[in-house]
Design an enzyme around this catalytic site. Structure first.
Site, mmCIF file in Angstrom:
data_model
loop_
_atom_site.group_PDB
_atom_site.id
_atom_site.type_symbol
_atom_site.label_atom_id
_atom_site.label_comp_id
_atom_site.label_asym_id
_atom_site.label_seq_id
_atom_site.Cartn_x
_atom_site.Cartn_y
_atom_site.Cartn_z
ATOM 1 N N HIS A 34 -3.170 6.282 44.822
ATOM 2 C CA HIS A 34 -1.823 6.752 45.118
ATOM 3 C C HIS A 34 -0.472 5.735 45.721
ATOM 4 O O HIS A 34 0.099 6.511 45.920
ATOM 5 C CB HIS A 34 -2.537 7.180 46.962
ATOM 6 C CG HIS A 34 -3.848 7.656 47.010
ATOM 7 N ND1 HIS A 34 -3.859 8.527 47.513
ATOM 8 C CD2 HIS A 34 -4.997 7.912 46.076
ATOM 9 C CE1 HIS A 34 -5.034 9.060 47.140
ATOM 10 N NE2 HIS A 34 -6.186 8.789 46.618
ATOM 11 N N ASP A 70 0.945 10.823 52.463
ATOM 12 C CA ASP A 70 -0.661 11.106 51.783
ATOM 13 C C ASP A 70 -0.827 12.244 52.323
ATOM 14 O O ASP A 70 -1.594 12.320 53.845
ATOM 15 C CB ASP A 70 -1.817 9.857 51.478
ATOM 16 C CG ASP A 70 -2.478 9.835 50.172
ATOM 17 O OD1 ASP A 70 -2.707 11.265 49.810
ATOM 18 O OD2 ASP A 70 -2.100 9.043 49.330
ATOM 19 N N THR A 89 -1.954 13.566 45.918
ATOM 20 C CA THR A 89 -2.155 12.673 44.817
ATOM 21 C C THR A 89 -2.855 13.431 43.563
ATOM 22 O O THR A 89 -2.608 12.561 42.198
ATOM 23 C CB THR A 89 -2.270 11.149 45.098
ATOM 24 O OG1 THR A 89 -3.001 10.776 45.024
ATOM 25 C CG2 THR A 89 -1.173 10.125 45.733
ATOM 26 N N GLN A 91 -0.666 0.447 31.036
ATOM 27 C CA GLN A 91 -1.361 1.391 30.906
ATOM 28 C C GLN A 91 -0.592 2.148 29.922
ATOM 29 O O GLN A 91 -0.511 2.930 29.339
ATOM 30 C CB GLN A 91 -2.223 1.838 31.957
ATOM 31 C CG GLN A 91 -2.645 3.374 31.414
ATOM 32 C CD GLN A 91 -3.843 3.417 32.075
ATOM 33 O OE1 GLN A 91 -5.334 3.132 32.716
ATOM 34 N NE2 GLN A 91 -3.879 4.844 32.804
ATOM 35 N N HIS A 123 -12.101 7.636 32.387
ATOM 36 C CA HIS A 123 -12.242 8.140 34.091
ATOM 37 C C HIS A 123 -11.836 8.706 34.888
ATOM 38 O O HIS A 123 -12.395 9.897 35.564
ATOM 39 C CB HIS A 123 -12.711 6.771 35.192
ATOM 40 C CG HIS A 123 -11.179 6.638 35.419
ATOM 41 N ND1 HIS A 123 -9.924 6.517 35.568
ATOM 42 C CD2 HIS A 123 -10.816 6.267 36.904
ATOM 43 C CE1 HIS A 123 -9.072 6.365 36.456
ATOM 44 N NE2 HIS A 123 -9.922 6.429 37.059
ATOM 45 N N TRP A 156 -6.168 11.467 38.688
ATOM 46 C CA TRP A 156 -5.245 11.885 37.738
ATOM 47 C C TRP A 156 -4.083 11.071 36.959
ATOM 48 O O TRP A 156 -3.694 11.610 35.912
ATOM 49 C CB TRP A 156 -5.098 12.800 38.795
ATOM 50 C CG TRP A 156 -4.131 13.958 38.657
ATOM 51 C CD1 TRP A 156 -2.545 14.055 39.247
ATOM 52 C CD2 TRP A 156 -4.036 15.204 38.182
ATOM 53 N NE1 TRP A 156 -2.169 14.849 38.639
ATOM 54 C CE2 TRP A 156 -2.984 15.898 37.608
ATOM 55 C CE3 TRP A 156 -5.166 15.096 36.476
ATOM 56 C CZ2 TRP A 156 -2.776 17.143 37.276
ATOM 57 C CZ3 TRP A 156 -5.090 16.187 36.181
ATOM 58 C CH2 TRP A 156 -3.567 16.982 36.211
ATOM 59 N N ASN A 157 -4.011 10.207 37.826
ATOM 60 C CA ASN A 157 -2.618 9.161 36.835
ATOM 61 C C ASN A 157 -2.729 9.468 35.520
ATOM 62 O O ASN A 157 -2.443 9.529 34.440
ATOM 63 C CB ASN A 157 -2.039 7.612 37.518
ATOM 64 C CG ASN A 157 -1.313 7.903 38.983
ATOM 65 O OD1 ASN A 157 -0.291 8.595 39.418
ATOM 66 N ND2 ASN A 157 -2.565 7.906 39.805
ATOM 67 N N ALA A 209 -15.107 11.406 42.965
ATOM 68 C CA ALA A 209 -14.258 12.015 44.144
ATOM 69 C C ALA A 209 -13.165 12.749 42.394
ATOM 70 O O ALA A 209 -13.949 14.058 41.973
ATOM 71 C CB ALA A 209 -12.734 11.384 43.990
ATOM 72 N N ASP A 210 -11.952 13.178 42.461
ATOM 73 C CA ASP A 210 -11.830 14.745 41.776
ATOM 74 C C ASP A 210 -11.949 14.474 40.547
ATOM 75 O O ASP A 210 -12.027 15.136 39.684
ATOM 76 C CB ASP A 210 -9.524 14.351 42.392
ATOM 77 C CG ASP A 210 -9.390 13.153 41.485
ATOM 78 O OD1 ASP A 210 -10.214 12.337 42.474
ATOM 79 O OD2 ASP A 210 -8.639 12.653 41.209
HETATM 80 N N1 UDP Z 1 -3.486 1.243 35.752
HETATM 81 C C1 UDP Z 1 -2.615 0.295 35.113
HETATM 82 N N2 UDP Z 1 -3.391 -0.622 33.742
HETATM 83 C C2 UDP Z 1 -4.875 -0.559 33.969
HETATM 84 C C3 UDP Z 1 -5.575 0.369 34.474
HETATM 85 C C4 UDP Z 1 -4.716 1.388 34.981
HETATM 86 O O1 UDP Z 1 -2.095 -0.106 35.622
HETATM 87 O O2 UDP Z 1 -5.615 -1.210 33.063
HETATM 88 C C5 UDP Z 1 -3.170 2.479 35.908
HETATM 89 C C6 UDP Z 1 -2.506 3.501 35.449
HETATM 90 O O3 UDP Z 1 -1.811 3.623 34.256
HETATM 91 C C7 UDP Z 1 -2.385 4.265 37.066
HETATM 92 C C8 UDP Z 1 -3.653 3.992 38.022
HETATM 93 O O4 UDP Z 1 -3.310 2.732 37.675
HETATM 94 O O5 UDP Z 1 -1.311 5.021 36.665
HETATM 95 C C9 UDP Z 1 -4.591 4.729 38.131
HETATM 96 O O6 UDP Z 1 -4.871 5.672 38.843
HETATM 97 P P1 UDP Z 1 -5.197 6.624 38.817
HETATM 98 O O7 UDP Z 1 -5.090 8.216 39.686
HETATM 99 O O8 UDP Z 1 -5.667 7.234 37.118
HETATM 100 O O9 UDP Z 1 -6.909 6.447 38.725
HETATM 101 P P2 UDP Z 1 -7.759 5.401 39.756
HETATM 102 O O10 UDP Z 1 -7.030 3.783 39.775
HETATM 103 O O11 UDP Z 1 -6.849 6.420 41.318
HETATM 104 O O12 UDP Z 1 -8.604 5.736 39.686
#
Ligand code: UDP
Length: 490
Positions: A22, A126, A148, A369, A384, A387-388, A407-408
């Site tokens: 988020h 949010d 998000t 990432q 996993h 969404w990002n 979750a989503d």
């Molecule tokens: N991310 C990162 N490095 C990592 C793992 C994740 O920069 O080693 C970033 C990834 O690029 C994304 C965010 O963390 O933008 C994770 O968001 P996402 O919605 O995929 O999953 P959440 O962490 O919310 O479950």
């Protein structure tokens, strides 16, 4: 308005749910709005504020925009891990009780803060903070919601009411493969196991199920709904949502949209981009990737919330090694749990795996990432299905293996596997044989097929953020609407 009166410059208060995904996407939106000359106040709890200062270049990056303010919330917000529905409830409850009194004090006309800044003209909250809608309406400030998650997961949450009424949830038996009929538009492919994980609750009074259902329904009360997706990806589902929330701004994928707008704004110099990571990024993995053949590496990461047991970790590792495919694996230091283990053992397991991994791959605690997924050596992403992460993979044309955690993510992974056909859905299993089989299918046997489909969708994503593309036009419309909200009588 008299012709001599200068228009009021918009000042937007952005209030994200304080979790990595988020904070990341809403900070990208903040920067896009800064590029249009808006003042932004970005509201986060103290611990998130500190981690952003520690692990990102947020200060130098935003120093070029006048009027950006990173504002901390007061103490009292839950700071523990967020890896279960109960944790999410704790965090929501603490935010709801701390944020509104704080905002009321902050934005009161006589406050010191208000005297040094221009008044807030729009709030972007949010989309699970309906208490902020009440507050915004009380003080007469327009409010937009930013949800998000994907449109498909949003729509599943929105439909919880219908699912309960029709008796589709709680599930009546153990068959998670039964077709779900009450999420309109998804009848052809949605099974019980593909609903957001909180729908697995056995009791409709379950607190997180109730919160997400209620909060999602409240969206219709906001002046508009911003979504990090694009029309060519989720058009049919967006049409369903639009029946209830007519004013939708689909402006994603935000990470790529920001990059392209920054490039256009700084045509003479390299844009000052960076991640919004809440952990320290280990950039050495990029040099390791530089030495690997094109599209040969599987990138493995389960985001910022997922935790795994020692047993699950071993199944994953053996499956990875047996597949013969090279891998770059992110194991967050806090992601291994094992209640039966004496303290400290999890760390030694991680060290053991790291040592054993040397010839076959590379392990890091947190990766850059976006850069990893854009690297030519990366040919697949075991994710996993956050969404990002899903959008970042889509934009680079990288096919996915999905192991949704909660979750989503359960809904996103179904769309990846069954609707967009850019990957394989491994949900609800954790077995080294399946891991090995799916990796070989994605990275070897059906590699070309998956890459072709993934590239076609990536192309649509790129088109959406080009000038005249759907997300590009929607962002312009959002900017224009926020300007109008700041100058209602114009
Ligand atoms: N991310 C990162 N490095 C990592 C793992 C994740 O920069 O080693 C970033 C990834 O690029 C994304 C965010 O963390 O933008 C994770 O968001 P996402 O919605 O995929 O999953 P959440 O962490 O919310 O479950």
């Amino acid at each position: 308005m008299g012709e001599t009166q200068l228009p009021v410059s918009p000042h937007v208060l952005i209030f994200p749910f304080p979790a990595q995904g988020h904070v990341n996407s809403m900070l990208k939106l903040a920067e896009l709005l800064c590029l249009s000359g808006f003042k932004i106040t970005y509201l986060v709890p103290k611990n998130i504020h500190q981690r952003l200062l520690l692990h990102t270049n947020i200060e130098s990056r935003f120093s070029q925009y006048q009027g950006f303010c990173l504002q901390s919330l007061p103490d009292g917000i839950y700071e523990g891990s967020v890896s279960t529905g109960d944790d999410v409830v704790k965090l929501c409850d603490s935010l709801n009780s701390v944020a509104v009194p704080f905002l009321r004090e902050l934005l009161t006309p006589k406050s010191d803060w208000n005297n040094t800044k221009s008044p807030i003209t729009t709030i972007i909250a949010d989309g699970i903070f309906s208490v902020v809608i009440d507050f915004a309406q009380e003080i007469g400030v327009p409010i937009l919601y930013f949800r998000t998650i994907s449109a498909c997961a949003f729509w599943a949450y929105f439909s919880i009411h219908e699912l309960i009424e029709a008796g589709e949830i709680p599930f009546s038996g153990n068959d998670m493969d039964l077709a779900i009929k009450k999420v309109k538009g998804m009848e052809a492919y949605l099974r019980g196991r593909d609903l957001p994980s909180f729908c697995r609750a056995t009791d409709i009074g379950n607190p997180i199920l109730k919160i997400l259902s209620k909060e999602t329904r409240e969206t219709a009360r906001a002046n508009g709904l911003i979504m990090n997706t694009f029309d060519d990806l989720e058009g049919p589902i967006l049409s369903q949502i639009q029946i209830h929330c007519p004013n939708i701004y689909t402006i994603g994928p935000l990470h790529a949209h920001l990059k392209s707008r920054l490039a256009a704004a700084n045509s003479n110099s390299a844009p000052n981009t960076s991640s919004n990571s809440l952990w320290a990024e280990d950039r050495n993995c990029i040099q390791w990737l530089d030495q690997q053949p094109s599209k040969s590496v599987l990138y493995v990461s389960f985001g910022s919330h997922a935790v795994v047991t020692k047993e699950q970790l071993m199944e994953f590792w053996q499956g990875l090694v047996n597949s013969g495919v090279k891998f770059l694996w992110v194991i967050r230091p806090d992601s291994i749990v094992d209640q039966n283990d004496e303290e400290g053992k999890s760390k030694s397991i991680q060290e053991e795996l790291e040592a054993a991994t040397k010839e076959r791959g590379y392990m890091v605690g947190w990766a850059p990432q976006e850069q990893v997924l854009a690297h030519p050596a990366v040919g697949g992403f075991w994710t996993h299905s956050g969404w990002n992460s899903t959008l970042e993979s889509i934009m680079e044309g990288v096919p996915m293996i999905c192991w949704p955690y909660f979750a989503d993510q359960q809904t996103n992974s179904r769309f990846v596997g069954e609707v967009w056909k850019i990957g394989l859905d491994m949900k609800d299993t954790c077995d080294k044989v399946i891991v090995e089989k799916m990796i070989r299918e994605l990275m070897v046997i059906k590699k070309d097929e998956f890459l072709k489909t993934a590239n076609e969708i990536a192309k649509l994503g790129r088109k959406s953020i080009e000038q005249d593309g759907s997300s590009y036009c929607n962002l312009d419309r959002l900017i224009q609407d926020i300007r109008l909200m700041s100058n209602p009588e114009q």
